[in-house]
Structure formats: structure tokens, C-alpha cells
Design an enzyme around this catalytic site. Sequence first.
Site, mmCIF file in Angstrom:
data_model
loop_
_atom_site.group_PDB
_atom_site.id
_atom_site.type_symbol
_atom_site.label_atom_id
_atom_site.label_comp_id
_atom_site.label_asym_id
_atom_site.label_seq_id
_atom_site.Cartn_x
_atom_site.Cartn_y
_atom_site.Cartn_z
ATOM 1 N N HIS A 91 28.628 -41.626 -32.925
ATOM 2 C CA HIS A 91 27.793 -41.756 -31.345
ATOM 3 C C HIS A 91 26.822 -43.155 -31.586
ATOM 4 O O HIS A 91 26.552 -43.868 -30.376
ATOM 5 C CB HIS A 91 27.153 -40.671 -31.041
ATOM 6 C CG HIS A 91 26.284 -40.092 -31.973
ATOM 7 N ND1 HIS A 91 26.136 -39.203 -32.960
ATOM 8 C CD2 HIS A 91 24.663 -40.378 -32.040
ATOM 9 C CE1 HIS A 91 24.906 -39.010 -33.330
ATOM 10 N NE2 HIS A 91 24.218 -39.532 -32.958
ATOM 11 N N ALA A 108 27.600 -32.094 -12.855
ATOM 12 C CA ALA A 108 26.228 -31.239 -12.678
ATOM 13 C C ALA A 108 25.495 -30.785 -14.105
ATOM 14 O O ALA A 108 24.429 -30.959 -14.178
ATOM 15 C CB ALA A 108 26.238 -29.989 -11.735
ATOM 16 N N CYS A 176 37.919 -28.214 -4.128
ATOM 17 C CA CYS A 176 37.753 -26.550 -4.033
ATOM 18 C C CYS A 176 38.380 -26.049 -2.555
ATOM 19 O O CYS A 176 38.216 -25.280 -2.253
ATOM 20 C CB CYS A 176 36.314 -26.039 -4.130
ATOM 21 S SG CYS A 176 35.097 -26.981 -3.169
#
Length: 207
Positions: A91, A108, A176
Site C-alpha cells: 500500500h 457507503a 435493486c
Amino acid sequence: MANMEPVPENLMHGRMQSAKPRVLLAASGSVAAIKFESLCRSFTEWAEVKAVVTKSSLHFLDQSSLPREVTLYTDDDEWTSWKKIGDGVLHIELRKWADLMVIAPLSANTLAKIAGGLCDNLLTCIVRAWDYNKPLFVAPAMNTFMWNNPFTKLHLETIDKLGISVIPPITKRLACGDFGNGAMAEPSEIYTTVRLSLKPRAVNVSS
């Protein structure tokens, strides 16, 4: 996995004007990750691209469909790339390598992690180590109810203070079945936004 060497943090400014920028593209766990292949293809003609994906995003994207020239990193690579003291930490190496980073989709959950400073996977570790003098763009993607949740506003305000640029979601029929705001901006829009925002920087790359 590609061998990566540390690079100067001011690489973008010391690079010749004709050189391609180094773009780190990342996907987190949203259905919109099905568009990650398209996003990668949008950037490869302009930039040198490496990709980082979370475990959850792999439910939605086909790794084999990514452009051949794009090196893909997963959480597993974070651990297998390090063998002994003195070895590079993935990283950190990716943070040094990149001139800019784009997270699309930004779920989210990953938004909340970034706003809270959490770093429990490769993607969030890169963000936690990020040099905020370099651009970082995010394209949120989530259900309308999640997008309208007060936590989302709070988290967006927090990352704004870090200097992270948000490419807003759009209103459409969601995966959805609900209709509303929260769908990730189209890959072409994300690419265009990044290119246009960086255009003034090109004047100073050889300084």
C-alpha cells in the site's frame, strides 16, 4: 505481480510532458463495480493504470475482463508481497507510484471507513497513507436511502476537508429496482471529470 520501486513523491512535476500520468483505479463493494472494466479501458489510452479492488467488489467484476496492460491488486497481494524486513509494503509502494487515485465505485461502507480513518484492507490502507497534495477522486454508488442518510452527508463533509474530490452519483433506476439518486456516474463522465480537472496541471509538469 509487477516489481515496483519507490518513486519520488514529486514525480508528476519532474516528469517530461509527454509521459503518461500514473493512475491508480480502485473499486469497492457496490454493484456498480460491474462497470470497473469500462472505467479501466477509459483511462488506459491516456494513462498508465494499476487497479486495486476489495474482496466485496470481486462479487461484481470479472477480473479476466480487465485490460491486459492493467495490473490488478487484491487484499491477498498486500500480505503475499511482503516476506521480510526491508521488503516494500504494497500500500505504501502504490501510494508512491501513483500520481492520482480514483475510487469508483465508492460504497457507503468504504466511504465510512475513509471518513473514520479506518484501514483494514489494501484500498483503505492506501487512502490512509495518501499524500493529499496529489488528487484523489471518488464516485459514490449506493441505494438512495443510503445516499440520503445523515451519515453520508457527515462522511462527505469529512472527506471534503481532506481535499478528496467527489464525482456525484446520478438519478436512475438502481440495481435493486428502486428509482432515485445514488447510482455511480458513468465511467465516461468520471474519466472526463478527472481529465478536465487536471488539465491546468499539465502546464507545470516540467518545472
